[in-house]
Enzyme design. Structure first.
Site, PDB file in Angstrom:
ATOM      1  N   LYS A 257      -6.187   8.042  -5.672  1.00  0.00           N
ATOM      2  CA  LYS A 257      -5.575   6.701  -5.684  1.00  0.00           C
ATOM      3  C   LYS A 257      -6.635   5.635  -5.378  1.00  0.00           C
ATOM      4  O   LYS A 257      -7.304   5.705  -4.346  1.00  0.00           O
ATOM      5  CB  LYS A 257      -4.448   6.634  -4.642  1.00  0.00           C
ATOM      6  CG  LYS A 257      -3.865   5.215  -4.444  1.00  0.00           C
ATOM      7  CD  LYS A 257      -2.706   5.190  -3.446  1.00  0.00           C
ATOM      8  CE  LYS A 257      -2.260   3.766  -3.121  1.00  0.00           C
ATOM      9  NZ  LYS A 257      -1.168   3.716  -2.128  1.00  0.00           N
ATOM     10  N   ASP A 262      -3.876  -3.505  -1.190  1.00  0.00           N
ATOM     11  CA  ASP A 262      -2.433  -3.360  -1.356  1.00  0.00           C
ATOM     12  C   ASP A 262      -1.708  -4.409  -0.520  1.00  0.00           C
ATOM     13  O   ASP A 262      -1.534  -4.249   0.688  1.00  0.00           O
ATOM     14  CB  ASP A 262      -2.015  -1.946  -0.925  1.00  0.00           C
ATOM     15  CG  ASP A 262      -0.523  -1.688  -1.143  1.00  0.00           C
ATOM     16  OD1 ASP A 262       0.138  -2.532  -1.791  1.00  0.00           O
ATOM     17  OD2 ASP A 262      -0.034  -0.638  -0.678  1.00  0.00           O
ATOM     18  N   LYS A 269       3.946  -6.838   2.212  1.00  0.00           N
ATOM     19  CA  LYS A 269       3.800  -6.184   3.509  1.00  0.00           C
ATOM     20  C   LYS A 269       3.794  -7.238   4.611  1.00  0.00           C
ATOM     21  O   LYS A 269       3.336  -8.357   4.376  1.00  0.00           O
ATOM     22  CB  LYS A 269       2.461  -5.441   3.565  1.00  0.00           C
ATOM     23  CG  LYS A 269       2.419  -4.160   2.775  1.00  0.00           C
ATOM     24  CD  LYS A 269       1.086  -3.448   2.974  1.00  0.00           C
ATOM     25  CE  LYS A 269       0.984  -2.190   2.137  1.00  0.00           C
ATOM     26  NZ  LYS A 269       1.947  -1.150   2.519  1.00  0.00           N
ATOM     27  N   ASP A 280      -6.954   1.333   0.792  1.00  0.00           N
ATOM     28  CA  ASP A 280      -5.970   2.006  -0.059  1.00  0.00           C
ATOM     29  C   ASP A 280      -6.589   2.640  -1.307  1.00  0.00           C
ATOM     30  O   ASP A 280      -5.883   3.110  -2.186  1.00  0.00           O
ATOM     31  CB  ASP A 280      -4.860   1.010  -0.440  1.00  0.00           C
ATOM     32  CG  ASP A 280      -3.509   1.688  -0.635  1.00  0.00           C
ATOM     33  OD1 ASP A 280      -3.368   2.840  -0.188  1.00  0.00           O
ATOM     34  OD2 ASP A 280      -2.618   1.066  -1.246  1.00  0.00           O
ATOM     35  N   ASP A 339       5.895  -2.131  -3.371  1.00  0.00           N
ATOM     36  CA  ASP A 339       4.903  -1.590  -2.431  1.00  0.00           C
ATOM     37  C   ASP A 339       4.716  -0.076  -2.621  1.00  0.00           C
ATOM     38  O   ASP A 339       3.815   0.515  -2.047  1.00  0.00           O
ATOM     39  CB  ASP A 339       5.342  -1.906  -0.992  1.00  0.00           C
ATOM     40  CG  ASP A 339       4.201  -1.774  -0.004  1.00  0.00           C
ATOM     41  OD1 ASP A 339       3.048  -1.613  -0.448  1.00  0.00           O
ATOM     42  OD2 ASP A 339       4.477  -1.834   1.214  1.00  0.00           O
ATOM     43  N   GLU A 341       3.365   1.419  -5.019  1.00  0.00           N
ATOM     44  CA  GLU A 341       2.544   1.269  -6.232  1.00  0.00           C
ATOM     45  C   GLU A 341       1.634   2.467  -6.464  1.00  0.00           C
ATOM     46  O   GLU A 341       1.266   2.752  -7.599  1.00  0.00           O
ATOM     47  CB  GLU A 341       1.721  -0.022  -6.145  1.00  0.00           C
ATOM     48  CG  GLU A 341       0.402   0.073  -5.358  1.00  0.00           C
ATOM     49  CD  GLU A 341       0.571   0.457  -3.893  1.00  0.00           C
ATOM     50  OE1 GLU A 341       1.664   0.226  -3.347  1.00  0.00           O
ATOM     51  OE2 GLU A 341      -0.377   0.995  -3.300  1.00  0.00           O
ATOM     52  N   ARG A 343       2.109   5.682  -6.265  1.00  0.00           N
ATOM     53  CA  ARG A 343       2.713   6.733  -7.089  1.00  0.00           C
ATOM     54  C   ARG A 343       2.771   6.323  -8.550  1.00  0.00           C
ATOM     55  O   ARG A 343       2.747   7.161  -9.442  1.00  0.00           O
ATOM     56  CB  ARG A 343       4.106   7.085  -6.521  1.00  0.00           C
ATOM     57  CG  ARG A 343       5.091   5.960  -6.573  1.00  0.00           C
ATOM     58  CD  ARG A 343       6.302   6.236  -5.693  1.00  0.00           C
ATOM     59  NE  ARG A 343       6.007   6.047  -4.270  1.00  0.00           N
ATOM     60  CZ  ARG A 343       6.889   6.243  -3.293  1.00  0.00           C
ATOM     61  NH1 ARG A 343       8.117   6.666  -3.565  1.00  0.00           N
ATOM     62  NH2 ARG A 343       6.548   6.040  -2.038  1.00  0.00           N
TER      63      ARG A 343
END
Ligand code: BES
Ligand code: ZN
Ligand code: ZN
Length: 491
Positions: A257, A262, A269, A280, A339, A341, A343
């Site tokens: 990833k 993020d 968030k 991230d 959020d 994202e 996956r």
């Protein structure tokens, strides 16, 4: 640089000698060292307890400028990680003392509970990883890494493990590379910038490199990945790195990833949980760094690294909760939460990798869920797989490297939680609070078909607030040593 030193410490001069000492039993064979330790033990300030440190200057019996005695505690409790930590701490201490080099006296393996190779590897890893300081953004460089670290052993040991120093260095260079990528602030690693850096380093290392830009990604149908990037001014990339082994039957694909920042998107968030979100992309950093060290480690399998790189931002173009997107695999996904994202970019990368490269094994690594941190903390990654053998192999590698992993379940009946009224799947679980790490893994599993697959959630161990024995605060490089241990035991 790591080296063996086989000279006689009573004759050949050593500037700085680091001596691991247990409180209840001797670890070293040679007489002069033993006498020195016995004499130190007569003083009240040093008993060999864990954390005890005593520095002797120009001691009798050994031709050394200084000897640093370092306590390990009880011998029965001193495992490989204790040696790794001791080496890291003492090398960091030497760095603060502005020493250019140090020598670690390696205990006789027979006197420890640890096998010789494991003991040497642990000491070398701790020393090498502890010898890293990331001060790229500091004007004043207070600490500089040591130039050489020697390991005092007898000739037989040096001959038997001649290959080890350069092997450990190659793997640890990967860990350090991953740390430095994670530490880069998001304003200096937009996906296109980060992709370029990876591609340049990979080409220089002799890997095959392919970079798909946004036009190619849109054309090929990476609908989920493109949905995440659409709110960002930066440009998404998919980087593919390939290492071809000389004679290999198996191909392992690693997918990481790579969300360079993020924000959460429109499901923004809250500030506390956003502040460290430059981390991230730690999964992609571990995968890229593993591939980068492949030409030196020379595994017996072919390796593919696949890195979906995006930034998850807020703007008038950002995806909205309730939007429905079409993924690379053709399945549609309702965006229950912007959020979730990671996956989304992973399923496109996974489906593409399986379709076009048909790997024997696929492992993805991702800072995927806060829920995994709640479950396991900073010390463990969560491993999700239906493949018992693959899982066991990863857990074993986790124990050997102390990049610890814990198996988590993939219960079939929880798949229900990912149903959408309008699309094939929802990227957010109906059970909003519970089992977040599991439902994220189940979501990924919908895209792996019958490929042998494991998912490693590193949201906990990828980043530390406070420095540890052999890692500064920030990115840890978690995953590189785990992958290498796994790959080297695969055959
Ligand atoms: N990047 C985060 C997960 C994360 C949290 C990584 C803490 C590192 C430290 C991920 O994209 C995320 O936001 N996940 C959400 C999913 C939820 C909205 C379904 C989470 O875990 O809260
Ligand atoms: Zn997120
Ligand atoms: Zn994320």
């Amino acid at each position: 640089m790591l080296r063996f030193n086989t000279s006689d410490p009573t004759k050949n001069r050593i500037e700085t000698l680091i001596l691991p000492v247990c409180e209840d039993s001797p670890l070293h064979a040679g007489d002069p060292v033993r006498t020195l330790i016995d004499r130190a033990g007569e003083r009240p300030e040093f008993s060999g307890e864990k954390g005890d440190v005593m520095v002797l200057y120009d001691p009798d019996g050994i031709n050394a400028g200084r000897v640093i005695l370092a306590g390990l505690g009880k011998a029965g409790k001193a495992d490989a990680e204790a040696f790794r930590a001791l080496a890291g701490k003492m090398i960091r201490r030497c760095m603060r003392m502005k020493l250019p080099e140090a020598t670690i006296a390696v205990p006789s393996a027979g006197k420890t509970g640890t096998e010789e190779k494991e003991l040497l590897t642990a000491l070398m890893e701790g020393a090498c990883l502890g010898n890293h300081v990331d001060n790229r953004y500091k004007q004043e460089k207070k600490q500089t890494p040591l130039q050489t670290i020697d390991f005092l052993v007898d000739e037989k040991t040096a001959a038997a493990y001649e290959y080890l120093p350069s092997r450990v260095e190659a793997v640890c260079a990967g860990t350090v590379m991953a740390r430095e990528w994670v530490n880069l602030p998001a304003n200096d690693k937009q996906p296109e910038v980060y992709a370029e850096d990876i591609a340049e380093k990979a080409a220089a290392a002799g890997l095959k490199v392919t970079v798909l830009d946004e036009t190619a990604l849109r054309e090929k149908g990476f609908g989920a990945l493109m949905a995440v990037t659409q709110g960002s001014e930066s440009k998404a990339r998919l980087v593919i790195l390939e290492y071809q082994a000389e004679k290999a039957e198996k191909t392992v694909a690693l997918v990481g990833k790579g969300v360079t920042f993020d924000t959460g998107g429109l499901n923004l968030k809250i500030s506390g949980s956003m502040s460290d979100m430059k981390q991230d992309m730690a999964g992609s950093a571990a995968v890229a760094a593993t591939l980068l060290s492949a030409p030196q480690v020379r595994p017996g399998v072919n390796l593919i690294g696949v890195l979906p790189l995006v930034e998850n931002m807020v703007s008038a173009n950002a995806i909205r909760p309730g939007d429905v997107i079409r993924t690379y695999a053709g399945k549609t996904v309702e965006i229950g939460n912007t959020d979730a994202e990671g996956r989304l970019i992973l399923i496109d990368a996974i489906a593409y990798t399986i379709e076009t490269m048909k790997p024997d094994i696929l492992i993805d690594m991702a800072t995927l869920t806060g829920a995994c941190v709640v479950a396991l903390g900073e010390g463990f990654a969560g491993v999700f797989s239906e493949d018992d053998e693959l899982t066991e192999a990863l857990l074993r590698s986790g124990r050997r490297t102390f990049e610890r992993c814990w198996r988590m379940p993939l219960p079939d009946d929880y798949r229900e939680l990912l149903k959408s009224n309008i699309a094939d799947l929802n990227n957010m679980s109906r059970s909003k609070r519970w089992a977040g790490a599991i439902t994220a893994a189940l979501f990924l599993s919908e895209f792996v078909k019958d490929t042998r697959w494991a998912h490693i959630d590193i949201a906990g161990p990828a980043f530390i607030e406070k420095e540890s024995a052999y890692c500064g605060a920030g990115g840890t490089g978690f995953g590189v040593r785990l992958f290498w241990d796994f790959l080297n035991h695969l055959l």
